[in-house]
Design an enzyme around this catalytic site. Structure first.
Site, PDB file in Angstrom:
ATOM      1  N   LYS A  44       0.820  -1.223   0.000  1.00 37.18           N
ATOM      2  CA  LYS A  44       0.000   0.000   0.000  1.00 37.18           C
ATOM      3  C   LYS A  44       0.850   1.268   0.000  1.00 37.18           C
ATOM      4  O   LYS A  44       0.532   2.244  -0.650  1.00 37.18           O
ATOM      5  CB  LYS A  44      -0.848   0.002   1.290  1.00 37.18           C
ATOM      6  CG  LYS A  44      -2.300  -0.131   1.048  1.00 37.18           C
ATOM      7  CD  LYS A  44      -3.147  -0.099   2.320  1.00 37.18           C
ATOM      8  CE  LYS A  44      -2.514   0.418   3.571  1.00 37.18           C
ATOM      9  NZ  LYS A  44      -3.368   0.297   4.749  1.00 37.18           N
ATOM     10  N   LYS A  45       1.924   1.265   0.808  1.00 40.01           N
ATOM     11  CA  LYS A  45       2.652   2.522   1.055  1.00 40.01           C
ATOM     12  C   LYS A  45       4.113   2.505   0.603  1.00 40.01           C
ATOM     13  O   LYS A  45       4.846   3.457   0.839  1.00 40.01           O
ATOM     14  CB  LYS A  45       2.599   2.862   2.553  1.00 40.01           C
ATOM     15  CG  LYS A  45       1.169   3.006   3.085  1.00 40.01           C
ATOM     16  CD  LYS A  45       1.125   3.281   4.576  1.00 40.01           C
ATOM     17  CE  LYS A  45      -0.306   3.301   5.085  1.00 40.01           C
ATOM     18  NZ  LYS A  45      -0.410   3.246   6.549  1.00 40.01           N
TER      19      LYS A  45
HETATM   20  N1  C2G Z   1      -7.220   6.832  13.432  1.00 39.56           N
HETATM   21  C1  C2G Z   1      -7.961   7.790  14.112  1.00 39.56           C
HETATM   22  N2  C2G Z   1      -7.393   8.987  14.431  1.00 39.56           N
HETATM   23  C2  C2G Z   1      -6.116   9.253  14.094  1.00 39.56           C
HETATM   24  C3  C2G Z   1      -5.339   8.292  13.421  1.00 39.56           C
HETATM   25  C4  C2G Z   1      -5.926   7.062  13.091  1.00 39.56           C
HETATM   26  O1  C2G Z   1      -9.152   7.585  14.421  1.00 39.56           O
HETATM   27  N3  C2G Z   1      -5.608  10.459  14.421  1.00 39.56           N
HETATM   28  C5  C2G Z   1      -7.855   5.558  13.084  1.00 39.56           C
HETATM   29  C6  C2G Z   1      -7.940   5.321  11.559  1.00 39.56           C
HETATM   30  O2  C2G Z   1      -9.032   6.030  11.008  1.00 39.56           O
HETATM   31  C7  C2G Z   1      -8.109   3.825  11.485  1.00 39.56           C
HETATM   32  C8  C2G Z   1      -7.329   3.328  12.727  1.00 39.56           C
HETATM   33  O3  C2G Z   1      -7.111   4.470  13.567  1.00 39.56           O
HETATM   34  O4  C2G Z   1      -9.470   3.458  11.604  1.00 39.56           O
HETATM   35  C9  C2G Z   1      -5.994   2.737  12.332  1.00 39.56           C
HETATM   36  O5  C2G Z   1      -5.291   3.690  11.590  1.00 39.56           O
HETATM   37  P1  C2G Z   1      -4.089   3.260  10.651  1.00 39.56           P
HETATM   38  O6  C2G Z   1      -3.133   2.478  11.420  1.00 39.56           O
HETATM   39  O7  C2G Z   1      -3.630   4.467   9.914  1.00 39.56           O
HETATM   40  O8  C2G Z   1      -4.802   2.225   9.706  1.00 39.56           O
HETATM   41  P2  C2G Z   1      -4.943   2.255   8.153  1.00 39.56           P
HETATM   42  O9  C2G Z   1      -3.588   2.260   7.544  1.00 39.56           O
HETATM   43  O10 C2G Z   1      -5.932   3.305   7.789  1.00 39.56           O
HETATM   44  O11 C2G Z   1      -5.610   0.816   7.938  1.00 39.56           O
HETATM   45  O12 C2G Z   1      -8.118  -2.257   6.001  1.00 39.56           O
HETATM   46  C10 C2G Z   1      -7.625  -1.015   6.391  1.00 39.56           C
HETATM   47  C11 C2G Z   1      -6.156  -1.090   6.566  1.00 39.56           C
HETATM   48  O13 C2G Z   1      -5.842  -2.011   7.543  1.00 39.56           O
HETATM   49  C12 C2G Z   1      -5.484   0.227   6.748  1.00 39.56           C
END
Ligand code: C2G
Length: 130
Positions: A44-45
Site C-alpha cells: 500500500k505505502k
Molecule cells: N485513526 C484515528 N485517528 C487518528 C489516526 C488514526 O481515528 N488520528 C484511526 C484510523 O481512522 C483507522 C485506525 O485508527 O481506523 C488505524 O489507523 P491506521 O493504522 O492508519 O490504519 P490504516 O492504515 O488506515 O488501515 O483495512 C484497512 C487497513 O488495515 C489500513
C-alpha cells in the site's frame, strides 16, 4: 451479542488508535481487530511499518477493549473476514468514508471521526527533525 470488527495498521501506537478502538468496542459486545500485515503495508505505502507485525498484534491484543486480533493479509478480503468472524458491524475511521459501503448487504458500516492532530506519519516526521 453484537460483534464489531475494525481494521488498521496501528504503527507507532498512539492516542488516535486507542480512541477509535474504545469507541468501536463501546458500539457492541465484542471487538475483533484486523491488524494489517507488514507485506500489505509495503504493497500500500511502499514502506514497511516501524513496528513489526507481531509487535503490533501483541500491542492491540493487550488492550482491555479488544476481544480478538487477527492479521489482515489483503484489503480485498474484507468480506471474507467479516463472514468468517461473523461481524455485525464494521467500524472505520472517517478517512475511509464511502470506501466500504459496498459491504452493507452483509453488515452494518460506520465511519467514526478521526482524532485530530495526530498520525503515525506526523510522529515519524517530528522524531526525524528533533
Ligand atoms: N485513526 C484515528 N485517528 C487518528 C489516526 C488514526 O481515528 N488520528 C484511526 C484510523 O481512522 C483507522 C485506525 O485508527 O481506523 C488505524 O489507523 P491506521 O493504522 O492508519 O490504519 P490504516 O492504515 O488506515 O488501515 O483495512 C484497512 C487497513 O488495515 C489500513
Amino acid at each position: 451479542m453484537k460483534r464489531v470488527i475494525t481494521f488498521g495498521t496501528y504503527d507507532v501506537f498512539h492516542i488516535g488508535h486507542v480512541n477509535i478502538l474504545q469507541r468501536a468496542s463501546a458500539l457492541g459486545d465484542y471487538l475483533i481487530v484486523g491488524v494489517s500485515s507488514d507485506a500489505l503495508n509495503f504493497k500500500k505505502k511502499q514502506r514497511y511499518p516501524i513496528y513489526k507485525e507481531n509487535d503490533r498484534v501483541h500491542i492491540i491484543s493487550s488492550l482491555k477493549c479488544v476481544g480478538e486480533v487477527f492479521v489482515e493479509e489483503s484489503l480485498e478480503k474484507k468480506l471474507e473476514y467479516i463472514n468468517e468472524k461473523k461481524a455485525d458491524l464494521l467500524v472505520m475511521g472517517d478517512d475511509w468514508t464511502g470506501k466500504f459501503d459496498w459491504l452493507r448487504p452483509w453488515c452494518e458500516v460506520l465511519y467514526l471521526p478521526r482524532t485530530p492532530s495526530i498520525s503515525t506519519t506526523e510522529l515519524i516526521e517530528i522524531a526525524r527533525v528533533r
